[in-house]
Scaffold this motif. Structure first.
Motif, PDB file in Angstrom:
ATOM      1  N   GLN A   1      -2.849   3.851 -14.727  1.00  0.00           N
ATOM      2  CA  GLN A   1      -3.265   4.961 -15.576  1.00  0.00           C
ATOM      3  C   GLN A   1      -4.079   5.978 -14.788  1.00  0.00           C
ATOM      4  O   GLN A   1      -3.895   7.192 -14.932  1.00  0.00           O
ATOM      5  CB  GLN A   1      -4.052   4.432 -16.775  1.00  0.00           C
ATOM      6  CG  GLN A   1      -3.176   3.689 -17.773  1.00  0.00           C
ATOM      7  CD  GLN A   1      -3.964   3.043 -18.901  1.00  0.00           C
ATOM      8  OE1 GLN A   1      -5.170   2.811 -18.785  1.00  0.00           O
ATOM      9  NE2 GLN A   1      -3.292   2.746 -19.997  1.00  0.00           N
ATOM     10  N   SER A   2      -4.975   5.502 -13.931  1.00  0.00           N
ATOM     11  CA  SER A   2      -5.762   6.413 -13.104  1.00  0.00           C
ATOM     12  C   SER A   2      -4.865   7.149 -12.105  1.00  0.00           C
ATOM     13  O   SER A   2      -5.014   8.365 -11.892  1.00  0.00           O
ATOM     14  CB  SER A   2      -6.856   5.641 -12.360  1.00  0.00           C
ATOM     15  OG  SER A   2      -7.638   6.504 -11.561  1.00  0.00           O
TER      16      SER A   2
ATOM     17  N   ASP B   1     -11.628  -6.306 -13.602  1.00  0.00           N
ATOM     18  CA  ASP B   1     -12.007  -7.113 -14.765  1.00  0.00           C
ATOM     19  C   ASP B   1     -13.473  -7.523 -14.758  1.00  0.00           C
ATOM     20  O   ASP B   1     -14.025  -7.857 -15.809  1.00  0.00           O
ATOM     21  CB  ASP B   1     -11.129  -8.378 -14.821  1.00  0.00           C
ATOM     22  CG  ASP B   1      -9.717  -8.090 -15.276  1.00  0.00           C
ATOM     23  OD1 ASP B   1      -9.468  -6.960 -15.756  1.00  0.00           O
ATOM     24  OD2 ASP B   1      -8.854  -8.977 -15.141  1.00  0.00           O
ATOM     25  N   ALA B   2     -14.097  -7.476 -13.595  1.00  0.00           N
ATOM     26  CA  ALA B   2     -15.516  -7.817 -13.496  1.00  0.00           C
ATOM     27  C   ALA B   2     -16.419  -6.614 -13.761  1.00  0.00           C
ATOM     28  O   ALA B   2     -17.643  -6.716 -13.671  1.00  0.00           O
ATOM     29  CB  ALA B   2     -15.810  -8.396 -12.107  1.00  0.00           C
ATOM     30  N   GLY B   3     -15.802  -5.468 -14.052  1.00  0.00           N
ATOM     31  CA  GLY B   3     -16.576  -4.267 -14.310  1.00  0.00           C
ATOM     32  C   GLY B   3     -16.959  -3.491 -13.071  1.00  0.00           C
ATOM     33  O   GLY B   3     -17.725  -2.528 -13.150  1.00  0.00           O
ATOM     34  N   GLN B   4     -16.417  -3.879 -11.908  1.00  0.00           N
ATOM     35  CA  GLN B   4     -16.739  -3.197 -10.657  1.00  0.00           C
ATOM     36  C   GLN B   4     -15.791  -2.024 -10.432  1.00  0.00           C
ATOM     37  O   GLN B   4     -14.582  -2.140 -10.605  1.00  0.00           O
ATOM     38  CB  GLN B   4     -16.635  -4.173  -9.482  1.00  0.00           C
ATOM     39  CG  GLN B   4     -17.004  -3.562  -8.137  1.00  0.00           C
ATOM     40  CD  GLN B   4     -16.969  -4.577  -7.008  1.00  0.00           C
ATOM     41  OE1 GLN B   4     -16.860  -5.776  -7.252  1.00  0.00           O
ATOM     42  NE2 GLN B   4     -17.065  -4.105  -5.776  1.00  0.00           N
ATOM     43  N   VAL B   5     -16.349  -0.894 -10.029  1.00  0.00           N
ATOM     44  CA  VAL B   5     -15.551   0.286  -9.744  1.00  0.00           C
ATOM     45  C   VAL B   5     -14.856   0.112  -8.393  1.00  0.00           C
ATOM     46  O   VAL B   5     -15.491  -0.245  -7.396  1.00  0.00           O
ATOM     47  CB  VAL B   5     -16.425   1.559  -9.725  1.00  0.00           C
ATOM     48  CG1 VAL B   5     -15.582   2.771  -9.309  1.00  0.00           C
ATOM     49  CG2 VAL B   5     -17.054   1.791 -11.083  1.00  0.00           C
ATOM     50  N   ARG B   6     -13.547   0.345  -8.383  1.00  0.00           N
ATOM     51  CA  ARG B   6     -12.751   0.261  -7.160  1.00  0.00           C
ATOM     52  C   ARG B   6     -12.180   1.639  -6.837  1.00  0.00           C
ATOM     53  O   ARG B   6     -11.904   2.429  -7.740  1.00  0.00           O
ATOM     54  CB  ARG B   6     -11.596  -0.720  -7.343  1.00  0.00           C
ATOM     55  CG  ARG B   6     -12.018  -2.130  -7.735  1.00  0.00           C
ATOM     56  CD  ARG B   6     -12.471  -2.902  -6.526  1.00  0.00           C
ATOM     57  NE  ARG B   6     -12.747  -4.301  -6.862  1.00  0.00           N
ATOM     58  CZ  ARG B   6     -12.973  -5.248  -5.962  1.00  0.00           C
ATOM     59  NH1 ARG B   6     -12.948  -4.938  -4.669  1.00  0.00           N
ATOM     60  NH2 ARG B   6     -13.223  -6.485  -6.335  1.00  0.00           N
ATOM     61  N   ILE B   7     -11.984   1.899  -5.547  1.00  0.00           N
ATOM     62  CA  ILE B   7     -11.429   3.179  -5.112  1.00  0.00           C
ATOM     63  C   ILE B   7     -10.236   2.934  -4.198  1.00  0.00           C
ATOM     64  O   ILE B   7     -10.334   2.207  -3.206  1.00  0.00           O
ATOM     65  CB  ILE B   7     -12.472   4.026  -4.348  1.00  0.00           C
ATOM     66  CG1 ILE B   7     -13.720   4.249  -5.202  1.00  0.00           C
ATOM     67  CG2 ILE B   7     -11.861   5.365  -3.907  1.00  0.00           C
ATOM     68  CD1 ILE B   7     -13.489   5.083  -6.442  1.00  0.00           C
TER      69      ILE B   7
ATOM     70  N   PHE C   1      -4.860  11.914  -2.977  1.00  0.00           N
ATOM     71  CA  PHE C   1      -5.877  11.967  -4.022  1.00  0.00           C
ATOM     72  C   PHE C   1      -6.585  10.614  -4.172  1.00  0.00           C
ATOM     73  O   PHE C   1      -6.070   9.576  -3.776  1.00  0.00           O
ATOM     74  CB  PHE C   1      -5.257  12.384  -5.364  1.00  0.00           C
ATOM     75  CG  PHE C   1      -4.052  11.581  -5.797  1.00  0.00           C
ATOM     76  CD1 PHE C   1      -4.177  10.506  -6.673  1.00  0.00           C
ATOM     77  CD2 PHE C   1      -2.781  11.907  -5.339  1.00  0.00           C
ATOM     78  CE1 PHE C   1      -3.078   9.778  -7.078  1.00  0.00           C
ATOM     79  CE2 PHE C   1      -1.666  11.185  -5.740  1.00  0.00           C
ATOM     80  CZ  PHE C   1      -1.808  10.109  -6.613  1.00  0.00           C
ATOM     81  N   ARG C   2      -7.773  10.683  -4.760  1.00  0.00           N
ATOM     82  CA  ARG C   2      -8.581   9.486  -5.019  1.00  0.00           C
ATOM     83  C   ARG C   2      -8.116   8.825  -6.314  1.00  0.00           C
ATOM     84  O   ARG C   2      -7.807   9.506  -7.294  1.00  0.00           O
ATOM     85  CB  ARG C   2     -10.052   9.893  -5.142  1.00  0.00           C
ATOM     86  CG  ARG C   2     -11.005   8.728  -5.388  1.00  0.00           C
ATOM     87  CD  ARG C   2     -12.444   9.225  -5.435  1.00  0.00           C
ATOM     88  NE  ARG C   2     -12.678  10.120  -6.563  1.00  0.00           N
ATOM     89  CZ  ARG C   2     -13.747  10.909  -6.682  1.00  0.00           C
ATOM     90  NH1 ARG C   2     -14.652  10.943  -5.725  1.00  0.00           N
ATOM     91  NH2 ARG C   2     -13.891  11.679  -7.735  1.00  0.00           N
TER      92      ARG C   2
ATOM     93  N   GLY D   1       2.861   6.655  -3.209  1.00  0.00           N
ATOM     94  CA  GLY D   1       2.312   5.323  -3.358  1.00  0.00           C
ATOM     95  C   GLY D   1       0.822   5.286  -3.187  1.00  0.00           C
ATOM     96  O   GLY D   1       0.127   6.304  -3.281  1.00  0.00           O
ATOM     97  N   SER D   2       0.325   4.089  -2.907  1.00  0.00           N
ATOM     98  CA  SER D   2      -1.108   3.869  -2.766  1.00  0.00           C
ATOM     99  C   SER D   2      -1.351   2.612  -1.951  1.00  0.00           C
ATOM    100  O   SER D   2      -0.483   1.727  -1.861  1.00  0.00           O
ATOM    101  CB  SER D   2      -1.756   3.709  -4.148  1.00  0.00           C
ATOM    102  OG  SER D   2      -3.122   3.353  -4.034  1.00  0.00           O
ATOM    103  N   ASP D   3      -2.561   2.522  -1.369  1.00  0.00           N
ATOM    104  CA  ASP D   3      -2.959   1.313  -0.648  1.00  0.00           C
ATOM    105  C   ASP D   3      -3.474   0.224  -1.593  1.00  0.00           C
ATOM    106  O   ASP D   3      -4.029  -0.780  -1.146  1.00  0.00           O
ATOM    107  CB  ASP D   3      -4.003   1.628   0.421  1.00  0.00           C
ATOM    108  CG  ASP D   3      -5.239   2.331  -0.136  1.00  0.00           C
ATOM    109  OD1 ASP D   3      -5.315   2.542  -1.360  1.00  0.00           O
ATOM    110  OD2 ASP D   3      -6.118   2.684   0.663  1.00  0.00           O
ATOM    111  N   PHE D   4      -3.261   0.395  -2.873  1.00  0.00           N
ATOM    112  CA  PHE D   4      -3.587  -0.622  -3.877  1.00  0.00           C
ATOM    113  C   PHE D   4      -2.630  -1.802  -3.749  1.00  0.00           C
ATOM    114  O   PHE D   4      -1.428  -1.628  -3.549  1.00  0.00           O
ATOM    115  CB  PHE D   4      -3.462  -0.012  -5.276  1.00  0.00           C
ATOM    116  CG  PHE D   4      -3.558  -0.988  -6.419  1.00  0.00           C
ATOM    117  CD1 PHE D   4      -4.777  -1.518  -6.800  1.00  0.00           C
ATOM    118  CD2 PHE D   4      -2.423  -1.363  -7.129  1.00  0.00           C
ATOM    119  CE1 PHE D   4      -4.871  -2.405  -7.857  1.00  0.00           C
ATOM    120  CE2 PHE D   4      -2.505  -2.241  -8.195  1.00  0.00           C
ATOM    121  CZ  PHE D   4      -3.730  -2.770  -8.559  1.00  0.00           C
ATOM    122  N   ASP D   5      -3.162  -3.026  -3.875  1.00  0.00           N
ATOM    123  CA  ASP D   5      -2.339  -4.232  -3.808  1.00  0.00           C
ATOM    124  C   ASP D   5      -2.287  -4.879  -5.186  1.00  0.00           C
ATOM    125  O   ASP D   5      -3.277  -5.452  -5.649  1.00  0.00           O
ATOM    126  CB  ASP D   5      -2.923  -5.213  -2.792  1.00  0.00           C
ATOM    127  CG  ASP D   5      -1.992  -6.397  -2.527  1.00  0.00           C
ATOM    128  OD1 ASP D   5      -0.936  -6.482  -3.183  1.00  0.00           O
ATOM    129  OD2 ASP D   5      -2.324  -7.227  -1.660  1.00  0.00           O
TER     130      ASP D   5
END
Length: 445
Positions: free
Chosen positions: A146-147, A68-74, A61-62, A128-132
């Motif tokens: 949360q997402s 913190d800079a207001g940029q959308v990350r995926i 899933f996405r 898991g996720s590829d988030f660091d």
């Protein structure tokens, strides 16, 4: 390898292209199963092998979030629910840039047999996720978690799927994940996640369990040859949760840990690790092992070679998969290592395992040696179910008994199949047969 096993492995490779870690995990188990299929042909007739290599459910899933800079990350999220034949899916969540479907499937496949070896009613899964999370603020980590949970929650439940932490997912992340689950579901289902904080449903010893259990397993292996851990030189790879607590328990039992590492290099400290300093740097400051060397006069930091070149009698790989190569294994053997116990999942390549076993080194595979983490997660689930809270001493005693039982099960199974001292074969067969028997009993589902 038996022809039947070779055919199934070839099919796994065809159906799961590019997932090299998953292929490796399947091959590692299959290499042990020839004697089982000859003794129990019903496993072939019931297509147990084919079913066991196909996850019951794979969820991708996405995960959108805002920094913190207001940029959308995926990022991309995963949960592979591999097998529920023994109980609810159970296995950790890993947040790391290397995470992709093949990594999650390898970890989930390993988890099935690991959970089986504990003797507890647990299925196997991983996610898991590829988030660091490294370098991210608490606010960014919270919004990501949360997402992530907003999507994942629909697949979880204390009788369905119970995640825990893994690389990149510690108490902070578990807290944010549990908070979002509670918010969305409108219920305090404490048994849906393990590794929770002590004030909100967690268990004493859970944080320490994987590292402690790995050392207990190494201690039992040494005892089969009339040896003790007390007074031994030990090296540990990694400096995260598993490594830190492996160091702590090894030194508590009288060993001297002289080296540890992270992805930037390794530290050698001939006086023995100053555990208080290491914890200050890694757990409070989120620093690097080089910071330890800068503050400790007896320590030196190196980026040349690897931690496995440091002479030691016991080696505890507690970092990541495939970190002990053939070259590293040869260094360990030439330096006189007596035992290797895997605190990480599949940290030793198959070729390196062959080098170690060929040299007569005691080798404890991860599915057995590091099963203390999930075993104590099951103890946390028991406490959650009964609204109870156990003491540290009682919980650690339960962990120690479980690790002794796993060790003895591996030894007994290896002897039954005429491979005394082969912990890899013993762990693989003992884990496999319990799952296989349950699959046949439940029918084609």
């Amino acid at each position: 390898m038996e022809t039947q096993l070779e055919n199934v492995l070839a099919d796994v490779q065809r159906r799961n292209p590019g997932e090299t870690e998953f292929h490796q995990a399947v091959r590692e188990v299959f290499d042990s199963l020839g004697p089982v299929l000859r003794k129990h042909p019903q496993y072939v007739d019931a297509a147990v092998l084919e079913r066991m290599c196909e996850p019951e459910r794979q969820i991708i899933f996405r995960v959108p979030w805002v920094d913190d800079a207001g940029q959308v990350r995926i990022n991309r999220g995963f949960r592979v629910e591999f097998s529920s034949v023994l109980g609810p899916y159970k296995g950790g969540l890993r947040f790391h840039p290397s995470v992709y479907l093949g990594i999650v499937k390898f970890l989930g496949f390993e988890q099935v047999f690991k959970n089986s070896l504990t003797g507890m009613p647990l299925g196997g899964g991983k996610g898991g996720s590829d988030f660091d999370p490294r370098g991210r603020t608490d606010g960014e980590v919270m919004r990501f978690c949360q997402s992530f949970m907003t999507e994942l929650h629909r697949h979880l439940g204390e009788h369905t799927d119970v995640p825990a932490g893994d690389t990149g997912v510690g108490g902070r992340e578990i807290g944010y994940l549990f908070g979002q689950y509670k918010r969305i579901t409108n219920r305090y289902e404490s048994g849906v996640l393990t590794g929770k904080g002590l004030t909100w449903g967690g268990s004493l010893v859970r944080t320490e369990a994987t590292g402690y259990g790995t050392v207990f397993f190494a201690q039992h292996m040494l005892a089969t040859r009339g040896l003790e851990l007390d007074g031994r030189r030990v090296i540990v790879s990694g400096s995260g949760n598993v490594a830190v607590h492996a160091i702590a328990k090894a030194q508590q039992l009288g060993a001297r840990v002289v080296a540890f590492s992270d992805s930037s290099g390794y530290v050698v400290d001939e006086r023995g690790v100053d555990l208080e300093l290491l914890r200050q740097i890694k757990e409070l400051e989120r620093g690097r092992v080089s910071d330890y060397a800068e503050r400790r006069a007896s320590a030196r930091f190196s980026t040349e070679g690897s931690v496995w070149q440091v002479p030691a009698e016991v080696a505890l790989p507690c970092a990541t998969q495939n970190e002990i190569t053939v070259e590293a294994a040869r260094s360990l053997v030439s330096n006189g290592v007596l035992a290797v116990a895997e605190g990480a999942n599949m940290p030793t390549t198959p070729q390196a395992v062959a080098v170690l076993q060929g040299a007569g080194i005691l080798f404890g595979p991860g599915k057995a040696a590091n099963a203390g983490g999930v075993a104590t997660s099951a103890l946390e689930m028991q406490q959650n179910a009964t609204r109870d809270s156990w003491t540290f001493e009682y919980t650690e005693e339960r962990l120690a008994v479980t690790m002794a039982d796993i060790h003895d099960r591996c030894v007994t199974t290896a002897e039954e199949y005429e491979a005394p001292g082969n912990y890899v074969l013993g762990a693989n067969i003992a884990g496999f047969t319990k799952v296989a028997d349950a699959m046949i009993a439940l029918g084609v589902v």
